[in-house]
Design a protein around this motif. Structure first.
Motif, PDB file in Angstrom:
ATOM      1  N   LEU A   1      -0.501 -11.113  -4.291  1.00  0.00           N
ATOM      2  CA  LEU A   1      -0.864  -9.778  -4.786  1.00  0.00           C
ATOM      3  C   LEU A   1      -0.433  -8.719  -3.783  1.00  0.00           C
ATOM      4  O   LEU A   1       0.063  -7.655  -4.156  1.00  0.00           O
ATOM      5  CB  LEU A   1      -2.375  -9.692  -5.018  1.00  0.00           C
ATOM      6  N   TYR A   2      -0.565  -9.046  -2.483  1.00  0.00           N
ATOM      7  CA  TYR A   2      -0.205  -8.067  -1.456  1.00  0.00           C
ATOM      8  C   TYR A   2       1.254  -7.656  -1.584  1.00  0.00           C
ATOM      9  O   TYR A   2       1.578  -6.475  -1.634  1.00  0.00           O
ATOM     10  CB  TYR A   2      -0.482  -8.629  -0.064  1.00  0.00           C
TER      11      TYR A   2
ATOM     12  N   MET B   1      -5.037  -0.878  -0.795  1.00  0.00           N
ATOM     13  CA  MET B   1      -4.568  -2.250  -0.604  1.00  0.00           C
ATOM     14  C   MET B   1      -5.704  -3.157  -0.154  1.00  0.00           C
ATOM     15  O   MET B   1      -5.877  -4.266  -0.653  1.00  0.00           O
ATOM     16  CB  MET B   1      -3.433  -2.227   0.428  1.00  0.00           C
TER      17      MET B   1
ATOM     18  N   GLY C   1      -4.841   4.718  -4.712  1.00  0.00           N
ATOM     19  CA  GLY C   1      -3.560   4.924  -4.042  1.00  0.00           C
ATOM     20  C   GLY C   1      -2.838   6.179  -4.485  1.00  0.00           C
ATOM     21  O   GLY C   1      -2.149   6.817  -3.695  1.00  0.00           O
ATOM     22  N   ILE C   2      -2.942   6.543  -5.752  1.00  0.00           N
ATOM     23  CA  ILE C   2      -2.176   7.702  -6.237  1.00  0.00           C
ATOM     24  C   ILE C   2      -2.975   8.987  -6.099  1.00  0.00           C
ATOM     25  O   ILE C   2      -2.465   9.999  -5.647  1.00  0.00           O
ATOM     26  CB  ILE C   2      -1.745   7.485  -7.705  1.00  0.00           C
TER      27      ILE C   2
ATOM     28  N   VAL D   1      -9.088  -4.631 -11.156  1.00  0.00           N
ATOM     29  CA  VAL D   1      -8.527  -4.567  -9.807  1.00  0.00           C
ATOM     30  C   VAL D   1      -7.347  -3.588  -9.743  1.00  0.00           C
ATOM     31  O   VAL D   1      -7.288  -2.723  -8.874  1.00  0.00           O
ATOM     32  CB  VAL D   1      -8.095  -5.972  -9.338  1.00  0.00           C
ATOM     33  N   ILE D   2      -6.422  -3.716 -10.673  1.00  0.00           N
ATOM     34  CA  ILE D   2      -5.206  -2.891 -10.612  1.00  0.00           C
ATOM     35  C   ILE D   2      -5.512  -1.411 -10.868  1.00  0.00           C
ATOM     36  O   ILE D   2      -5.033  -0.553 -10.119  1.00  0.00           O
ATOM     37  CB  ILE D   2      -4.156  -3.431 -11.604  1.00  0.00           C
TER      38      ILE D   2
ATOM     39  N   LEU E   1       1.986  -5.693  -4.754  1.00  0.00           N
ATOM     40  CA  LEU E   1       1.434  -4.335  -4.700  1.00  0.00           C
ATOM     41  C   LEU E   1       2.184  -3.456  -3.715  1.00  0.00           C
ATOM     42  O   LEU E   1       2.208  -2.239  -3.858  1.00  0.00           O
ATOM     43  CB  LEU E   1      -0.055  -4.382  -4.325  1.00  0.00           C
TER      44      LEU E   1
ATOM     45  N   VAL F   1       4.605  -1.874  -5.800  1.00  0.00           N
ATOM     46  CA  VAL F   1       3.948  -0.881  -6.657  1.00  0.00           C
ATOM     47  C   VAL F   1       3.632   0.369  -5.850  1.00  0.00           C
ATOM     48  O   VAL F   1       3.810   1.497  -6.319  1.00  0.00           O
ATOM     49  CB  VAL F   1       2.656  -1.480  -7.261  1.00  0.00           C
TER      50      VAL F   1
ATOM     51  N   PHE G   1       4.977   4.127  -6.735  1.00  0.00           N
ATOM     52  CA  PHE G   1       4.072   5.191  -7.188  1.00  0.00           C
ATOM     53  C   PHE G   1       3.622   6.127  -6.076  1.00  0.00           C
ATOM     54  O   PHE G   1       3.320   7.282  -6.336  1.00  0.00           O
ATOM     55  CB  PHE G   1       2.822   4.589  -7.845  1.00  0.00           C
ATOM     56  N   MET G   2       3.516   5.621  -4.856  1.00  0.00           N
ATOM     57  CA  MET G   2       2.805   6.411  -3.859  1.00  0.00           C
ATOM     58  C   MET G   2       3.697   6.960  -2.765  1.00  0.00           C
ATOM     59  O   MET G   2       3.371   7.955  -2.162  1.00  0.00           O
ATOM     60  CB  MET G   2       1.702   5.558  -3.232  1.00  0.00           C
TER      61      MET G   2
ATOM     62  N   ALA H   1      -7.945  -3.871  -3.111  1.00  0.00           N
ATOM     63  CA  ALA H   1      -7.353  -4.784  -4.098  1.00  0.00           C
ATOM     64  C   ALA H   1      -7.333  -6.204  -3.563  1.00  0.00           C
ATOM     65  O   ALA H   1      -7.671  -7.154  -4.279  1.00  0.00           O
ATOM     66  CB  ALA H   1      -5.948  -4.323  -4.448  1.00  0.00           C
TER      67      ALA H   1
ATOM     68  N   PHE I   1       2.823  -6.934 -12.014  1.00  0.00           N
ATOM     69  CA  PHE I   1       1.414  -7.307 -12.216  1.00  0.00           C
ATOM     70  C   PHE I   1       1.335  -8.686 -12.869  1.00  0.00           C
ATOM     71  O   PHE I   1       0.494  -9.507 -12.523  1.00  0.00           O
ATOM     72  CB  PHE I   1       0.693  -6.302 -13.120  1.00  0.00           C
TER      73      PHE I   1
ATOM     74  N   PHE J   1      -6.781   0.011  -7.717  1.00  0.00           N
ATOM     75  CA  PHE J   1      -5.726   0.160  -6.723  1.00  0.00           C
ATOM     76  C   PHE J   1      -4.915   1.426  -6.995  1.00  0.00           C
ATOM     77  O   PHE J   1      -4.674   2.235  -6.101  1.00  0.00           O
ATOM     78  CB  PHE J   1      -4.813  -1.072  -6.773  1.00  0.00           C
ATOM     79  N   LEU J   2      -4.534   1.616  -8.254  1.00  0.00           N
ATOM     80  CA  LEU J   2      -3.702   2.779  -8.575  1.00  0.00           C
ATOM     81  C   LEU J   2      -4.496   4.071  -8.438  1.00  0.00           C
ATOM     82  O   LEU J   2      -3.989   5.061  -7.916  1.00  0.00           O
ATOM     83  CB  LEU J   2      -3.146   2.641  -9.995  1.00  0.00           C
TER      84      LEU J   2
ATOM     85  N   VAL K   1      -2.492 -10.785 -12.661  1.00  0.00           N
ATOM     86  CA  VAL K   1      -3.724 -10.053 -12.910  1.00  0.00           C
ATOM     87  C   VAL K   1      -3.821  -9.696 -14.383  1.00  0.00           C
ATOM     88  O   VAL K   1      -2.822  -9.367 -15.005  1.00  0.00           O
ATOM     89  CB  VAL K   1      -3.817  -8.757 -12.073  1.00  0.00           C
ATOM     90  N   PRO K   2      -5.030  -9.788 -14.948  1.00  0.00           N
ATOM     91  CA  PRO K   2      -5.183  -9.446 -16.352  1.00  0.00           C
ATOM     92  C   PRO K   2      -5.038  -7.953 -16.564  1.00  0.00           C
ATOM     93  O   PRO K   2      -5.202  -7.196 -15.610  1.00  0.00           O
ATOM     94  CB  PRO K   2      -6.618  -9.900 -16.662  1.00  0.00           C
TER      95      PRO K   2
END
Lengths: 495, 468
Positions: free
Chosen positions: B409-410, A163, A151-152, A143-144, B413, B416, B420-421, A166, B368, A147-148, B373-374
């Motif tokens: 999670l929302y 979003m 998104g990036i 999932v992560i 993130l 995050v 990053f963005m 995810a 995270f 997302f990255l 999240v794993p």
């Protein structure tokens, strides 16, 4: 055959990428790693054939198990049957192609390739798992990175899409979790201890009410990963915004995680639940197929076209599973592999076109065949496979699904089958229309020096096309590969 | 006599450190650096010392007892304190009252140790008070900031209020059962209405301390105003300690009321998760954000506690251990950035990855793990909490909790995404991290990455869990 290699190798690749300094090193290591994975996947296939040739009829081969959380009877348990090998082969193909098409990712290249390797790790782990906890772990691992990646490195409304994707996938995981927990606490029916072990649970008689209660959770949860209507909305946005490699991965592999899970966990472990709820699956799958096909007709962006057509095509997988006949389930597995290769090829071609023309609007493209003959040919091959032309994998898979579906004598199910078959006409319309305008059509780019595919892009496309033809021309090997696995699943449905 | 020293070992070591600091303070002047080096070494010794000569036993006619589980819990708290101490290096190196800070901080830790080891409601109350009053003093340790004093004031008032409820509850328990020792109460509780009323008061008192909804209203303001080091201490150590004592109180002392408290916890956990999550979405101050996210986390822990099983109690300890790593990884970065640049808003973190890639990844991995999240350890922690909750067959509760993972999670993130963005015209400038905070962050990351894969950790905690 040591299956741990298939998990260790992506892990090592990912770790090695962390220590690289620039794009050149990162992509070289990724490519080396992913090619090794492909080789390993073929070695696994050969080893599997050899085992079967020597008369080993065990349902799962090359099993190994380690206690992970012994107090809760959670094991790291892996093993393969034909279905998993088919999925692993698919993963290996798509990963190599994905690395190849991302050859020139300048922005944060180290992180990019690291996340790609991590996605591969999740997919391999998921297909290898024989313990539902291990499986769930690998399911959520992706999932992560997704997302990255979106998104990036994505384009368009990428943050929104990332979003959305995810959160919806997390929702899927949450539902799967409830299903698994419900299953887990009902595994002591014979007085034994609770277990997450797939093969052990398969041998138990889980009470019918429990199955009926928890099957929807598990199936719906996995279904969200597979764009089950009405939870498909992450698919178009996610695919359209993602960078090419991530789109290939999302459509090619990630959506298949859901299909595989729905088959292996939901249907296999809770057959009575599946039988009781199959009409809902069929209903939703038919809606997805038809709605997806018509929604695709309305799209003007090539990526959206392919994303919506994925919703429609993956609907065949769910349709096949919901029909609960042997042939239909074989067809569903074939369709997973076929669609994975085909859609990855499609996204690769779209990415190549977009990289040169900087547009994905069909209206702004035209006559690409003259400017970039190789890429155009790739696009056409992907399109023809998508609309199910004989000789390509799509025909084989869809045909098997339809034949299997017809075997279910229920008149309503037959109606669903007819509607699904009719949708192919719509597919032909949108594929041929897009091809006609963008590839044939009057030239609109002749004045640009656009250039054709580079070596890496050619290699990526060739790889996927080989896969598609290998299934399309000689489907028997894949069919033989998945038969025993499907027989095992169907054995749960014998009265 | 020998036994006394060994059984009380962890408390005694802490007391010795406190006195050592006091005596040295009276002596010659030392630079802040020297103090910080000394204290961190002492805390490391204190942490490592906890693993030697473990001896279980009962002292003072049952008022104090210790077991392998309690020793482990104290070690976990020691580890958390050590990490926080190393992380607050930048904040403390220019502070005028370093030694006083540590004396107060370690006093609260000592209080928590006695509270965890309590075998008697009076001892429990004594330890609880010892742990809260110095805490209010250090919440005021940003001496020039009005908000810090406000936070201290709010903390002391709400603590006093909750202690009052707790005391009322204790006196009613004594009145109806005639006992204050845990065994005595467990034997005498029979579910008469006054006992249930007393229990509700006790639970409300505990609810205040762990900031479960509806007793959470002080949390966000105090977290925002207090120095970051104190905020992280409040959210991790003091919450963890109360949870460590809440589990045996519910599982053994009030076992006869299990039918009653199960429903109460069910309600509390659902409300706590939902309210914590919904409020966390709207925050822009990082500390307020972490306050609400920690409220939601407590809700998940309460789900685990409702499991009422060995898996339930061990999943709480396991989760607190992981929570220390994850929360302190996030708090560590926030603490460092706040100490060096004074910026604490989430919008300040836009473009953080461009200027500080390593810190950005540490923060992201911490988030995270908090989101569960794993392959981060937070996944395993949450999984076992929810699995323990499902063990009772209450799938409504588990479904609500699992679906709330989406909301949490929302908002994790969202950060995050900012890191990053998002683009930022004035990103946080590139920072160099000194050795102590860096080491602390490495420990957290190692904990997050490896805890789930080292089978032994969970195995050991599970083997110590109290069965129901």
């Amino acid at each position: 055959m040591n299956l741990h290699l298939l998990i260790l190798l992506p892990l090592l690749t990912a770790t090695a990428i962390l220590f690289t300094r620039n794009l050149k090193q990162a992509r070289t290591i990724s490519l080396a790693g992913s090619i090794l994975q492909l080789v390993l996947a073929f070695v696994l296939l050969a080893a599997y054939w050899q085992e079967r040739a020597t008369g080993n009829t065990a349902p799962m081969l090359f099993e190994s198990s380690y206690a992970w959380f012994p107090a809760l009877h959670i094991n790291y348990h892996i093993g393969v049957d034909g279905i998993s090998i088919a999925m692993i082969l698919l993963t290996a193909f798509v990963v190599v192609a994905g690395v190849l098409v991302s050859w020139n990712v300048e922005k944060m290249s180290r992180e990019f390739f690291f996340l790609l390797a991590f996605l591969a790790l999740g997919a391999y782990g998921f297909f290898l798992s024989l313990d539902i906890f291990t499986m769930f772990f690998f399911l959520e691992i992706s999932v992560i990175p997704k997302f990255l990646l979106i998104g990036i490195w994505g384009s368009g409304k990428k943050e929104y899409s990332a979003m959305k994707l995810a959160l919806m996938l997390m929702g899927g995981s949450a539902l799967v979790f409830v299903g698994l927990a419900g299953l887990y606490f009902n595994t002591s029916v014979n007085g034994g201890s609770y277990t997450f072990d797939l093969m052990q649970i398969a041998q138990l008689n889980i009470p019918v009410e429990v199955q009926k209660l928890f099957f929807p959770f598990a199936f719906l949860g996995f279904g969200i990963f597979t764009a089950l209507f009405p939870f498909h909305t992450w698919v178009p946005d996610g695919h359209a915004s993602a960078p090419t490699a991530a789109s290939m991965f999302l459509a090619g592999i990630s959506m298949k995680l859901g299909g595989y899970g729905a088959l292996r966990v939901a249907t296999f472990l809770m057959p009575d639940g599946a039988a009781a709820w199959s009409w809902v699956i069929i209903l939703l799958a038919t809606i997805a197929i038809i709605y997806g096909a018509f929604a695709t007709m309305m799209q003007t962006d090539l990526k959206y076209i392919n994303a919506y057509s994925s919703v429609s095509h993956v609907g065949f997988v769910l349709l096949g599973i919901g029909m609960l006949t042997h042939t239909a389930i074989v067809g569903a597995v074939l369709q997973m592999v076929s669609h994975g290769l085909m859609t990855a090829l499609f996204f690769a071609a779209i990415g190549m076109i977009y990289g040169r023309t900087h547009t994905r609007e069909v209206a702004q493209l035209g006559g690409l065949l003259k400017v970039m003959p190789f890429i155009s040919t790739v696009f056409v091959i992907a399109g023809l496979s998508s609309l199910g032309l004989p000789g390509f994998s799509g025909f084989v898979a869809e045909m098997t699904v339809f034949m299997g579906s017809w075997q279910n004598p229920d008149p309503w199910y037959r109606l669903a089958t007819i509607l699904a078959i009719a949708s192919i006409v719509v597919t032909a319309v949108y594929i041929l229309r897009a091809t006609g305008k963008a590839i044939m059509g009057p030239a609109m780019h002749s004045d640009h020096q656009l250039g054709d595919a580079a070596w890496n892009e050619k290699l990526a496309a060739a790889l996927l096309i080989i896969g598609i033809l290998a299934i399309g021309i000689a489907p028997f090997w894949l069919n033989d590969l998945v038969q025993p696995g499907v027989t095992l699943i169907m054995s749960k449905f014998q009265p | 006599m020998n036994d006394l020293f060994i059984i009380l070992k962890q408390e005694l070591v802490l007391t010795v450190i406190i006195f050592l600091l006091l005596t040295l303070k009276i002596g010659k002047e030392r630079s802040n650096m020297a103090w910080l080096n000394l204290v961190n070494v002492l805390l490391a010794i204190n942490f490592l010392g906890g693993f030697f000569f473990p001896q279980t036993g009962v002292l003072f006619s049952g008022m104090y007892h210790t077991s392998d589980l309690i020793i482990l819990e104290k070690n976990i708290l020691n580890l958390g304190t050590l990490i926080i101490s190393m992380q607050s290096y930048n904040w403390l190196k220019d502070h005028k009252h370093v030694v006083e800070f540590y004396i107060l901080l370690l006093s609260t830790l000592l209080g928590m140790f006695f509270m965890i080891s309590a075998g008697n409601l009076l001892m429990l109350y004594l330890g609880l008070e010892l742990s809260t009053i110095p805490l209010a003093a250090i919440a005021n340790f940003d001496l020039e900031k009005r908000k810090s004093s406000e936070a201290a004031m709010k903390l002391i008032i709400s603590s006093a209020f909750s202690s009052g409820m707790l005391l009322f509850g204790i006196s009613l328990v004594y009145g109806t059962t005639g006992a204050i020792s845990f065994e005595g109460i467990a034997a005498a509780v029979n579910g008469q209405p006054l006992q249930i009323f007393a229990f509700i008061l006790l639970l409300a008192g505990f609810g205040f301390k762990i900031s479960a909804v509806p007793f959470h209203l002080w949390t966000a303001d105090v977290y925002e105003g207090a120095p970051v080091a104190v905020t992280s201490y409040l959210s991790v150590i003091s919450k963890g300690a109360i949870l460590f004592v809440l589990v045996p109180v519910l599982y053994t002392v009030f076992k006869p009321l299990a039918g009653n408290w199960y429903n109460m916890l069910f309600l509390l956990s659902v409300v706590t998760i939902i309210i914590g999550n919904l409020f966390a979405i709207r925050q822009d101050n990082f500390k307020r954000f972490l306050a609400f996210s920690s409220i939601a986390q407590v809700g998940f822990i309460l789900v685990g506690i409702t499991g009422s099983s060995q898996a339930g109690s061990s999943s709480v300890v396991y989760f607190v251990l992981i929570y220390i790593f994850s929360n302190l990884a996030a708090f560590g970065v926030v603490s460092f950035v706040s100490a060096t640049t004074g910026r604490e808003r989430i919008s300040d973190y836009r473009g953080f990855h461009k200027t500080n890639p390593v810190l950005a990844w540490v923060l992201a991995i911490g988030l995270f793990s908090l989101a569960g999240v794993p392959p981060t350890a937070g996944f395993f922690g949450k999984f076992f909490l929810l699995l323990a909750g499902a063990g009772k067959g209450n799938y409504v509760l588990v479904t609500i909790a699992a679906l709330n993972m989406i909301i949490s999670l929302y908002y994790y993130l969202r950060i995050v995404k900012a890191i990053f963005m998002d683009a930022n015209e004035q990103p946080i400038e590139p920072l160099t991290v000194p050795a102590f905070p860096k080491l602390a962050l490495y420990i957290c990351i190692a904990g997050i990455v490896f805890t789930g894969f080292v089978t032994y950790v969970h195995e050991y905690i599970q083997s110590l869990g109290t069965a129901f």
